[in-house]
Design an enzyme around this catalytic site. Structure first.
Site, PDB file in Angstrom:
ATOM      1  CE  LYS A  93       3.193   0.149   4.946  1.00  0.00           C
ATOM      2  NZ  LYS A  93       2.530  -0.012   3.661  1.00  0.00           N
ATOM      3  NE  ARG A 148       4.121  -7.561  10.527  1.00  0.00           N
ATOM      4  CZ  ARG A 148       3.437  -6.868   9.615  1.00  0.00           C
ATOM      5  NH1 ARG A 148       2.397  -7.401   9.026  1.00  0.00           N
ATOM      6  NH2 ARG A 148       3.798  -5.657   9.300  1.00  0.00           N
ATOM      7  CD  GLU A 201      -2.401  -1.161   2.811  1.00  0.00           C
ATOM      8  OE1 GLU A 201      -3.430  -0.504   3.027  1.00  0.00           O
ATOM      9  OE2 GLU A 201      -1.837  -1.826   3.685  1.00  0.00           O
TER      10      GLU A 201
END
Ligand code: ATP
Ligand code: MG
Length: 560
Positions: A271, A261, A35
């Site tokens: 982020k 992750r 994104e």
């Protein structure tokens, strides 16, 4: 470009089997789908290496696709930064960059298909009401009072939403799945919302935008992705993705496989939190060399090879874990040890006057660029009457084990001569202003013909042969191993000493032409690279990439 082969892992095993059984005609298509709402970090590098790595290994394709469904948070500057980072990491997405926004027309058409099939409805509940209706993890939800609208009414209202006839938040399009599902993602999730906002790529064409979940799985399907690799938090979304794709006529039904992750200690990898540091000026931008962003570590001097090696080393699994920052630094050192030219730089200088040096004489001495790699060449270093050594390499009253310079002691200056300290000169305040030493002309090049030994070898630069520089010494950005743990704000755990600026450093003249981001080993001091942004022609700025563990101990053992 040559790439490390990946060690085996469960995803590779699955793909191997799929090829064997000719699933998807034996084809492999992956994608990296960021994104564009922030800069990429090391966790993304793991996903990039995995997706592009699998495509390379199985002679498939890997798309770079921006899942740009939220114009409120997205920006062209992030698209540009992400593109640059993926390319810098050494991966190639072919001729086209894909954007979910390229599919807005098709996504709208598919939403209409869902309505026509009676599988989606326009709901007038407010966000707060919707929360009340949703239920909890232990209680089922309740059906929306608008769930049974007719297909015609839904089509009409959805078209009205698209035409901008309704206020933001007043209506949404929801999938009609199951309000009693134990998986909350299946409780009639919103698939379209009204947002009267300009989009970086589609401008003002839309006043409704598809939700991430609806967009993501359909974009994968439209791109005929075979293996949709993502992190574990999407596991609970997989039934929704499967449901959506099962209802619709799409060219492919990708198989989603989740992996853990990457988490690194002493830093954060979200982020949203990185953005907080940037916006509150707690760091100096997204590319601050202390951040785990790709732009930050590139500026710091990390190489793409080191990052790819690190990702290959930590591997892929389903188990969450925290990786030690020391492992990353070790992989980096191994890479830099091979490629970095050796030079001399004095970070905290102490002036030394060579008493018996003949006047203004300037002498050029040979120095090798890499002790194990003659093919990396040589350069000369300049010796003259005034030189600088590291302040920490001198002690006025040294303990026995201190093998460097002290009053009356003799040491070797790397590539140059033995010197002996004759006098310590102080200013009025009692601070050492400089040392007076003598040199032994017979020891040129660093060996005494009489076989005399010295215990210490110091790096140095001469006044004539050096330029001023500013050096940034970085330490961990956070002082706690897991900055996000505990009750407080993660920013409470910032390390106040994560940056120390050494403004009076001096580096050998050869570094005047150093290219930004090219890493050098400052002998005995660590790896450094010229900062791409803050350097000026008058004052280059060097970033310490990583310290040199044990380098001094090794040199000492060899006696030089
Ligand atoms: P963040 O939580 O930092 O905001 P994100 O997952 O929202 O990250 P995206 O831009 O959606 O960021 O991520 C693109 C891809 O990178 C996704 O497939 C995601 O699973 C993967 N990814 C993100 N963070 C990590 C991580 N720490 N380790 C491995 N993969 C990651
Ligand atoms: Mg995300």
């Amino acid at each position: 470009m040559e790439h490390e082969t990946t060690t085996s892992h469960f995803i590779k095993t699955i793909i191997d089997k799929d090829i064997e059984t000719n699933k998807h005609d034996g084809r492999v298509g992956t994608r990296f789908p960021p994104e564009p709402n922030g800069f990429l970090h090391l966790g993304h590098a793991k996903s990039i290496c995995l997706n592009f790595g699998m495509a390379r290994e199985f002679k498939g394709t890997c798309n770079l696709r921006f899942d740009d469904t939220n114009p409120a948070k997205e920006d062209q500057k992030y698209i540009d930064a992400i593109t640059k980072d993926v390319s810098w990491l050494g991966f190639d997405w072919g001729d086209t960059i894909h954007y979910a926004s390229d599919y807005f027309d098709r996504l709208y058409g598919l939403a209409v298909d869902l309505i026509k099939a009676g599988k989606a409805f326009v709901c007038d509940l407010s966000a707060e009401e919707m929360r009340e209706y949703r239920g909890t993890l232990t209680e089922p939800g309740k059906n929306s009072p608008h769930r049974d609208r007719t297909v015609e009414e839904n089509l009409d209202l959805f078209e009205g939403m698209k035409a901008g006839e309704f206020e933001e938040g007043s209506r949404s399009l929801r999938a009609k799945i199951d309000m009693t599902s134990p998986n909350v993602n299946l409780r009639d999730p919103i698939i379209y919302r009204i947002k009267k906002m300009s989009h970086p790529r589609t401008g003002n064409a839309w006043s409704i935008y598809p939700m991430y979940d609806f967009t993501h799985c359909i974009s994968d399907a439209l791109e005929e992705i075979t293996h949709s690799l993502c992190t574990l938090e999407f596991q609970d979304h997989r039934p929704l993705y499967d449901w959506i794709l099962d209802q619709l006529d799409v060219p492919c039904h990708p198989q989603q496989i989740e992996f853990a992750r990457m988490n690194l200690n002493y830093t954060i990898m979200s982020k949203r939190k990185l953005q907080k540091l940037v916006e509150n000026n707690l760091v100096r931008g997204w590319d601050d060399p202390r951040l785990p962003t790709i732009a930050g570590i590139r500026r710091r001097g990390y190489t793409p090879e080191a990052i790819r090696n690190f990702c290959a080393t930590i591997g892929i699994s389903k188990k969450e874990s925290r990786i030690d920052m020391g492992l990353l630094e070790n992989v980096l050192r191994e890479d830099l040890n091979e490629r970095a030219n050796r030079v001399m730089g004095v970070i905290n200088p102490l002036k030394v006057v060579i008493e018996n040096w003949p006047g203004d004489t300037v002498e050029e001495l040979d120095a090798v660029n890499h002790p194990q790699k003659p093919e990396m060449g040589k350069r000369t270093v300049t010796f003259s009457k005034e030189i600088y050594i590291e302040q920490e390499d001198f002690m006025e009253d040294p303990p026995k084990k201190f093998f460097r310079l002290g009053p009356g002691r003799e040491v070797r200056l790397r590539y140059a001569y033995f010197i002996t300290c004759k006098e310590v000169v102080k200013d009025e305040a009692g601070n050492i202003s400089h040392l007076v030493c003598t040199y032994d002309p017979a020891t040129r090049g660093g060996d005494a013909p009489d076989g005399r030994k010295v215990k210490g070898t110091l790096h140095w630069v001469s006044e004539e042969g050096s330029i001023p520089a500013s050096v940034n010494l970085y330490d961990r950005l956070f002082s706690s191993e897991d900055p996000e743990a505990g009750d407080g704000e993660f920013t409470d755990n910032l390390n106040p000493d994560s940056l120390k600026v050494m403004e009076n450093a001096r580096v050998e003249k050869s570094l005047a032409t150093a290219a930004p981001e090219t890493v050098y080993q400052f002998e005995r001091m660590g790896y450094f690279c010229k900062d791409a942004k803050d350097s000026t022609p008058e004052l280059p700025v060097f970033n310490r990439t990583v310290t040199l563990r044990d380098a001094w101990a090794k040199m000492k053992k060899k006696g030089r």
